[in-house]
Design a protein around this motif. Structure first.
Motif, PDB file in Angstrom:
ATOM      1  N   LYS A 167      -7.783  -2.885   1.023  1.00  0.00           N
ATOM      2  CA  LYS A 167      -7.239  -2.047  -0.042  1.00  0.00           C
ATOM      3  C   LYS A 167      -5.908  -2.598  -0.547  1.00  0.00           C
ATOM      4  CE  LYS A 167      -5.802   2.712  -1.035  1.00  0.00           C
ATOM      5  NZ  LYS A 167      -5.611   4.084  -0.469  1.00  0.00           N
ATOM      6  N   LYS A 168      -5.052  -3.005   0.372  1.00  0.00           N
ATOM      7  CA  LYS A 168      -3.749  -3.543  -0.001  1.00  0.00           C
ATOM      8  C   LYS A 168      -3.894  -4.847  -0.771  1.00  0.00           C
ATOM      9  CE  LYS A 168       0.752  -4.793   1.942  1.00  0.00           C
ATOM     10  NZ  LYS A 168       1.546  -4.940   3.195  1.00  0.00           N
TER      11      LYS A 168
ATOM     12  N   GLN B 140      -5.097  -4.068  -4.295  1.00  0.00           N
ATOM     13  CA  GLN B 140      -4.030  -3.485  -5.107  1.00  0.00           C
ATOM     14  C   GLN B 140      -3.067  -4.551  -5.616  1.00  0.00           C
ATOM     15  OE1 GLN B 140      -2.352  -0.522  -2.504  1.00  0.00           O
ATOM     16  NE2 GLN B 140      -3.731   1.087  -3.209  1.00  0.00           N
TER      17      GLN B 140
ATOM     18  N   ARG C  77       1.753   0.252 -10.836  1.00  0.00           N
ATOM     19  CA  ARG C  77       1.631  -0.314  -9.490  1.00  0.00           C
ATOM     20  C   ARG C  77       2.986  -0.421  -8.788  1.00  0.00           C
ATOM     21  NH1 ARG C  77      -2.978   1.006  -8.603  1.00  0.00           N
ATOM     22  NH2 ARG C  77      -2.561  -0.001  -6.601  1.00  0.00           N
TER      23      ARG C  77
END
Length: 288
Positions: A205-206, A209, A263
Motif C-alpha cells: 500500500k505504501k 501510494q 498525497r
C-alpha cells in the motif's frame, strides 16, 4: 513607551504546502514538481488571456507574430511536460525499486540534466514545427477554427496540399509523445512487478501510494493528448479537439497541484482537521 516598542512588519513568510524547508530544497520530487508547475502555469498563460479577450471583444483577430508565438510556447510547453512526466516516472521507479540507492542515483546533477533535457527537447521540437507551419502559404483563408493558434488548426489554413505536413506532425507526435509514454509504461511495469513481490499488505500500500499521484497525472495528460493527435482527423473531430484543448488549458494546471497536494501528509492533516471542525459545528447546530 508602548508605541515606541512596536515594530512595523515589512514582509511575511509563506510556508506553502509544506513547512519542511530542507525537504523542499533537497528532494528530487519537489524539484520536478516545481518545473511541472512552472510549465502548467506558463501553458495556461500562453492561451487563456487571449481566449478570454476574444470572449469579451467582437474583434477576434490575433496578429501574425502573436499567433506564431502562441503556437511556439503552447507546443513547446506541452512537449516539455510530457518529457518531465517520463522523468518523474523514472524517479518513482528508483524510489520503489531501489530505495536504498535512491539518494545516490537521483543526485542533484542527474536531476538538473534530466530537467534541462526536457526543456531543450520540447523547445527544439516546437521551434521546428512552428517554423515549418508558418512557411506554408495561407492565401486568403485566415479564420482559425480553434480556441487558440493550435498546430493542426493553423496547418489547415494552408491553400496547398498539407498531407506531408500532417505526416510530419504525426511523426513528431509519435516521437515526442509515444517515446516518453513507453518509458513511463516500462517504468510502471517494473514498479508493479516490484510491488507485487512485497510480502506485507502495508508495504504494498505504501509503495503504491508513492506512485498514485504521478500515475493519475500521467493518465490525464497523455490520455487526452494521444487521443487528440494520434488519430485520423476529420471535420467532425474539430469540436472534440477544441473541448480537449480547453480542458487541458484550464483544468490540468489546476488539477496537477491538487492531485499532488492530496498525497501531502500536512495537507491531508489540514483537510481532516477542517472536516472535523465542520462536522463538530454541524452537530452543535443540529443539537441546539
Amino acid at each position: 513607551m508602548e508605541k515606541d516598542n512596536q515594530t512595523w512588519v515589512s514582509s511575511f513568510v509563506l510556508l506553502g504546502l509544506s513547512s519542511n524547508w530542507r525537504t523542499q530544497l533537497h528532494t528530487p520530487m519537489y524539484f520536478f514538481l516545481t518545473n511541472l508547475n512552472i510549465v502548467d502555469v506558463s501553458y495556461a498563460t500562453s492561451i487563456v488571456p487571449q481566449m478570454l479577450a476574444h470572449f469579451l471583444e467582437k474583434d477576434k483577430t490575433i496578429p501574425y507574430v502573436s499567433c506564431a508565438a502562441q503556437l511556439f510556447f503552447s507546443l513547446g510547453l506541452g512537449g516539455i511536460e510530457f518529457i518531465l512526466l517520463a522523468t518523474m516516472a523514472y524517479d518513482r521507479y528508483v524510489a520503489v525499486c531501489n530505495p536504498l540507492r535512491y539518494s545516490a542515483i537521483m543526485h542533484v546533477g542527474l536531476c538538473a540534466r534530466l530537467v534541462a533535457t526536457s526543456w531543450a527537447s520540447g523547445s527544439l521540437n516546437s521551434l521546428m514545427q512552428t517554423a515549418i507551419t508558418f512557411q506554408l502559404p495561407m492565401c486568403t483563408n485566415r479564420v482559425i477554427d480553434h480556441i487558440s493558434c493550435e498546430l493542426l488548426a493553423v496547418v489547415r489554413l494552408a491553400c496547398v496540399d498539407t498531407s506531408s505536413n500532417e505526416a510530419a506532425i504525426m511523426a513528431s507526435s509519435i516521437i515526442l509523445l509515444m517515446t516518453p509514454f513507453l518509458l513511463v509504461l516500462v517504468s510502471y511495469i517494473k514498479i508493479i512487478s516490484t510491488i507485487l513481490k512485497i510480502q506485507s499488505t502495508e508495504g504494498r500500500k505504501k509503495a503504491f501510494q508513492t506512485c498514485a499521484s504521478h500515475l493519475t497525472v500521467v493518465t490525464l495528460c497523455y490520455g487526452m493528448t494521444i487521443f487528440t493527435y494520434i488519430q485520423p482527423h476529420s471535420s467532425s473531430n474539430i469540436l472534440q479537439e477544441k473541448m480537449i484543448s480547453l480542458f487541458y488549458a484550464l483544468l490540468i494546471p489546476m488539477l496537477n497541484p491538487l492531485i499532488y497536494s492530496v498525497r501531502n501528509k500536512e495537507v491531508k492533516g489540514a483537510w481532516q482537521k477542517l472536516l472535523g471542525q465542520f462536522y463538530e459545528l454541524k452537530s452543535k447546530l443540529t443539537s441546539s
